[in-house]
Design an enzyme around this catalytic site. Structure first.
Site, PDB file in Angstrom:
ATOM      1  N   GLU A  15     -13.153 -48.610  -2.688  1.00 16.88           N
ATOM      2  CA  GLU A  15     -14.600 -48.783  -2.869  1.00 16.88           C
ATOM      3  C   GLU A  15     -14.921 -49.700  -4.039  1.00 16.88           C
ATOM      4  O   GLU A  15     -16.056 -50.153  -4.180  1.00 16.88           O
ATOM      5  CB  GLU A  15     -15.282 -47.420  -3.045  1.00 16.88           C
TER       6      GLU A  15
ATOM      7  N   HIS B 281      -8.536 -47.882  -5.656  1.00 16.28           N
ATOM      8  CA  HIS B 281      -9.914 -47.555  -5.273  1.00 16.28           C
ATOM      9  C   HIS B 281     -10.438 -48.602  -4.296  1.00 16.28           C
ATOM     10  O   HIS B 281     -10.883 -49.676  -4.721  1.00 16.28           O
ATOM     11  CB  HIS B 281     -10.801 -47.509  -6.512  1.00 16.28           C
TER      12      HIS B 281
ATOM     13  N   CYS C 125      -7.038 -42.113  -4.546  1.00 11.54           N
ATOM     14  CA  CYS C 125      -6.647 -41.950  -5.947  1.00 11.54           C
ATOM     15  C   CYS C 125      -6.066 -40.550  -6.162  1.00 11.54           C
ATOM     16  O   CYS C 125      -5.028 -40.229  -5.598  1.00 11.54           O
ATOM     17  CB  CYS C 125      -7.824 -42.261  -6.873  1.00 11.54           C
TER      18      CYS C 125
END
Length: 203
Positions: A183, A181, A79
């Site tokens: 994750e 992202h 990011c």
């Protein structure tokens, strides 16, 4: 050991947990010496570009990042961490980044709902170990108002369309940046984190 850099602006816990879920050992670090000792480095981040660079410089992390890249250590920016890899950003004036990749960070076009938030597809441009097992047109979770515009178009490993086609994954050698992202992007996002762990293991 993979070091996740803590410079006061990262979503550290979720990134650390993401790697943990796929069995990749990471340690959150806050000193340049710990980065120097790492086998691989992750730079997460949310927030303002200029503030992030100020924090990195004040902690001496900018030098540690450059040393890691120069030594050929695998590096992953996530990011804001991806945006910081570039030379400059247009966010609140022109601000200087790490300059590891040539190019500029630009604001998404006017007329769009900003930030770009939610799931969007990537268009894979070329194969890479980071994308092993990732099907073309897979969807990942984005939250951002700015995007990277590489001066070298071959840096783009994958593109996403949101008013403009922009590089959502960049890479050269063992240095990578991801705008979305991983994750927060379900099993395929975790697969990318796992792939980065494998890149580190192979070096």
């Amino acid at each position: 050991m993979i070091a996740i850099i803590d410079y006061g602006m990262g979503n550290l816990r979720s990134v650390h947990k993401g790697f943990e879920k796929v069995g990749v050992k990471t340690v959150v670090v806050d000193s340049p010496g710990q980065v120097d000792e790492a086998d691989g480095v992750v730079l997460p981040g949310v927030g303002a570009f200029a503030d992030a660079m100020t924090n990195l410089r004040s902690a001496g992390m900018d030098g540690a990042i450059h040393r890691a890249v120069a030594a050929g250590k695998p590096f992953l920016g996530i990011c804001l961490g991806q945006q910081l890899l570039f030379e400059t950003s247009e966010e609140w004036g022109i601000n200087e980044g790490l300059g590891i990749f040539p190019g500029r960070v630009r604001r998404l076009p006017e007329g769009l709902k900003i930030p770009h938030m939610g799931w969007n597809q990537l268009e894979i441009q070329r194969p890479d170990p980071l994308l092993a097992g990732i099907p073309d047109r897979s969807s990942f979770y984005f939250v951002h108002s700015y995007y990277v515009d590489p001066a070298e178009k071959e840096l783009a490993l994958a593109l996403t369309e949101y008013g403009v086609h922009f590089a959502c994954i960049v890479g050269k050698g063992h240095v990578y940046g991801i705008q979305f992202h991983p994750e927060k992007s379900s099993s395929l996002g975790l697969k990318i984190l796992e792939n980065f762990g494998r890149v580190v293991e192979g070096c």
